[in-house]
Design a protein around this motif. Structure first.
Motif, PDB file in Angstrom:
ATOM      1  N   LEU A 257       0.827  -1.206   0.000  1.00  0.00           N
ATOM      2  CA  LEU A 257       0.000   0.000   0.000  1.00  0.00           C
ATOM      3  C   LEU A 257       0.863   1.259   0.000  1.00  0.00           C
ATOM      4  O   LEU A 257       0.537   2.247  -0.665  1.00  0.00           O
ATOM      5  CB  LEU A 257      -0.933  -0.004   1.205  1.00  0.00           C
ATOM      6  CG  LEU A 257      -2.051  -1.053   1.194  1.00  0.00           C
ATOM      7  CD1 LEU A 257      -2.816  -1.038   2.506  1.00  0.00           C
ATOM      8  CD2 LEU A 257      -3.013  -0.810   0.023  1.00  0.00           C
ATOM      9  N   VAL A 258       1.972   1.229   0.733  1.00  0.00           N
ATOM     10  CA  VAL A 258       2.873   2.384   0.761  1.00  0.00           C
ATOM     11  C   VAL A 258       3.441   2.642  -0.630  1.00  0.00           C
ATOM     12  O   VAL A 258       3.524   3.788  -1.081  1.00  0.00           O
ATOM     13  CB  VAL A 258       3.993   2.175   1.797  1.00  0.00           C
ATOM     14  CG1 VAL A 258       5.129   3.181   1.576  1.00  0.00           C
ATOM     15  CG2 VAL A 258       3.444   2.317   3.210  1.00  0.00           C
ATOM     16  N   ASP A 259       3.841   1.580  -1.338  1.00  0.00           N
ATOM     17  CA  ASP A 259       4.367   1.750  -2.689  1.00  0.00           C
ATOM     18  C   ASP A 259       3.338   2.422  -3.599  1.00  0.00           C
ATOM     19  O   ASP A 259       3.668   3.317  -4.386  1.00  0.00           O
ATOM     20  CB  ASP A 259       4.774   0.397  -3.280  1.00  0.00           C
ATOM     21  CG  ASP A 259       6.093  -0.112  -2.700  1.00  0.00           C
ATOM     22  OD1 ASP A 259       6.828   0.702  -2.118  1.00  0.00           O
ATOM     23  OD2 ASP A 259       6.365  -1.325  -2.820  1.00  0.00           O
ATOM     24  N   GLU A 260       2.081   2.007  -3.488  1.00  0.00           N
ATOM     25  CA  GLU A 260       1.031   2.592  -4.316  1.00  0.00           C
ATOM     26  C   GLU A 260       0.779   4.052  -3.937  1.00  0.00           C
ATOM     27  O   GLU A 260       0.576   4.908  -4.804  1.00  0.00           O
ATOM     28  CB  GLU A 260      -0.262   1.778  -4.182  1.00  0.00           C
ATOM     29  CG  GLU A 260      -0.147   0.365  -4.751  1.00  0.00           C
ATOM     30  CD  GLU A 260      -1.429  -0.429  -4.572  1.00  0.00           C
ATOM     31  OE1 GLU A 260      -2.444   0.167  -4.139  1.00  0.00           O
ATOM     32  OE2 GLU A 260      -1.419  -1.634  -4.854  1.00  0.00           O
ATOM     33  N   MET A 261       0.819   4.349  -2.632  1.00  0.00           N
ATOM     34  CA  MET A 261       0.600   5.720  -2.176  1.00  0.00           C
ATOM     35  C   MET A 261       1.777   6.611  -2.555  1.00  0.00           C
ATOM     36  O   MET A 261       1.585   7.797  -2.866  1.00  0.00           O
ATOM     37  CB  MET A 261       0.351   5.738  -0.663  1.00  0.00           C
ATOM     38  CG  MET A 261      -0.926   5.011  -0.250  1.00  0.00           C
ATOM     39  SD  MET A 261      -1.160   4.893   1.546  1.00  0.00           S
ATOM     40  CE  MET A 261      -1.662   6.578   1.916  1.00  0.00           C
ATOM     41  N   LEU A 262       2.994   6.050  -2.545  1.00  0.00           N
ATOM     42  CA  LEU A 262       4.154   6.815  -3.001  1.00  0.00           C
ATOM     43  C   LEU A 262       4.025   7.151  -4.484  1.00  0.00           C
ATOM     44  O   LEU A 262       4.336   8.268  -4.921  1.00  0.00           O
ATOM     45  CB  LEU A 262       5.438   6.019  -2.755  1.00  0.00           C
ATOM     46  CG  LEU A 262       5.923   5.920  -1.305  1.00  0.00           C
ATOM     47  CD1 LEU A 262       7.003   4.859  -1.181  1.00  0.00           C
ATOM     48  CD2 LEU A 262       6.436   7.265  -0.812  1.00  0.00           C
ATOM     49  N   GLU A 263       3.555   6.208  -5.248  1.00  0.00           N
ATOM     50  CA  GLU A 263       3.399   6.413  -6.683  1.00  0.00           C
ATOM     51  C   GLU A 263       2.394   7.520  -6.990  1.00  0.00           C
ATOM     52  O   GLU A 263       2.560   8.291  -7.940  1.00  0.00           O
ATOM     53  CB  GLU A 263       2.970   5.107  -7.351  1.00  0.00           C
ATOM     54  CG  GLU A 263       2.886   5.179  -8.870  1.00  0.00           C
ATOM     55  CD  GLU A 263       2.543   3.851  -9.497  1.00  0.00           C
ATOM     56  OE1 GLU A 263       2.218   3.839 -10.710  1.00  0.00           O
ATOM     57  OE2 GLU A 263       2.577   2.823  -8.800  1.00  0.00           O
ATOM     58  N   GLU A 264       1.354   7.629  -6.161  1.00  0.00           N
ATOM     59  CA  GLU A 264       0.316   8.642  -6.369  1.00  0.00           C
ATOM     60  C   GLU A 264       0.657   9.966  -5.692  1.00  0.00           C
ATOM     61  O   GLU A 264      -0.107  10.938  -5.818  1.00  0.00           O
ATOM     62  CB  GLU A 264      -1.026   8.132  -5.840  1.00  0.00           C
ATOM     63  CG  GLU A 264      -1.565   6.909  -6.569  1.00  0.00           C
ATOM     64  CD  GLU A 264      -1.892   7.201  -8.025  1.00  0.00           C
ATOM     65  OE1 GLU A 264      -2.183   8.375  -8.353  1.00  0.00           O
ATOM     66  OE2 GLU A 264      -1.849   6.261  -8.837  1.00  0.00           O
TER      67      GLU A 264
END
Length: 267
Positions: free
Chosen positions: A47-54
């Motif tokens: 989830l952190v990776d996805e939030m970093l991407e956004e």
């Protein structure tokens, strides 16, 4: 929609991640974030990776993650609190310039006072209210003002539950609470000494919107036993009237500005 073994939705897990950040934890390793949220490490990393991407989270030079600028941007675009803060800020500045102590603006959220503005000075009294911080509704002057102007059904619900006694001055009994809320409505302000921090006193007044509903509390925190209620209350009421009119209010505030009868401070 839930898509985890526990039945917890993605939205719920995202909220847990965002809520893990506070004034004492502005940035942290993902492993720490997983511990604070109680989520499985693999889920947290994904989830952190996805939030970093956004752009909802950012990674600092030390590899720790923190709330991203994109999060602030999205929230600020349409938040109703943005208009309230913008309307109140010039008046908060005026109050702070005169009182020279903490000046705050708080709203009621989830049965707590959420502070959306705070102006401070180095010499100010002890104050645990912070922007985006929360305090219990019954244990701060802002909360008591907001409670006093809330519907009776809401007051009954708050007083039906156990209320934590933080100091000897904290009001926790329904009968005494009802009496004090009636005094606040009669006089148009709350003046409370040491109900959550013994060294400080809070004085607060309501701010109204176009529907004549109390939507915020304007408050100052001063050292205990240094309250100049007779001078501070008219100042706060004048500022609250200005904020309220900016929000579209056209009524009369409870307890007019020229009234300075002092509510006995709880000792």
């Amino acid at each position: 929609m839930a898509n985890s073994p526990t039945g917890e939705s993605v939205i719920h897990r995202l909220v847990r991640i965002i809520s893990a950040f506070d004034a004492a934890h502005t940035a942290m390793p993902v492993s720490t974030l997983a511990r604070r949220t109680g989520l499985p490490p693999t889920t947290t990393y994904r989830l952190v990776d996805e939030m970093l991407e956004e752009g909802l989270l950012e990674r600092d030079p030390r590899g720790k993650v923190r709330i991203g600028v994109r999060m602030w941007e999205l929230v600020s675009r349409s938040s109703s609190m943005l208009g309230l803060r913008e309307a109140a800020f010039p008046f908060c500045e005026d109050v702070h310039a005169v009182v020279q102590h903490h000046t705050t603006l708080g709203i009621l959220d989830q049965d707590e006072v959420l502070y959306i503005e705070r102006l401070s000075a180095r010499s100010s009294a002890v104050n645990i209210a912070k922007i985006a911080g929360r305090l219990p509704i019954h244990a701060c002057s802002s909360g008591l003002v907001l409670l006093a102007y809330s519907p009776k059904e809401y007051q009954d619900r708050i007083m039906a539950r156990p209320l934590t006694k933080y100091t000897d001055s904290t009001i926790t009994t329904p009968a005494l609470m009802r009496q004090h809320l009636a005094e606040i409505r009669q006089h148009g302000y709350a003046a409370m000494r040491g109900i959550i921090v013994p060294e400080s006193s809070g004085i607060a007044v309501p701010v109204f919107n176009a529907e004549n509903r109390a939507v915020a509390a304007l408050n100052v925190i001063v050292p205990a036993r240094e309250e100049n209620t007779a001078a501070t209350v008219p100042l706060l009421k004048a500022a609250a009237r200005g904020i309220s009119r900016t929000l579209g209010w056209r009524g009369e505030l409870t307890g007019t500005v020229h009234r300075t009868q002092k509510i006995p401070v709880q000792r």
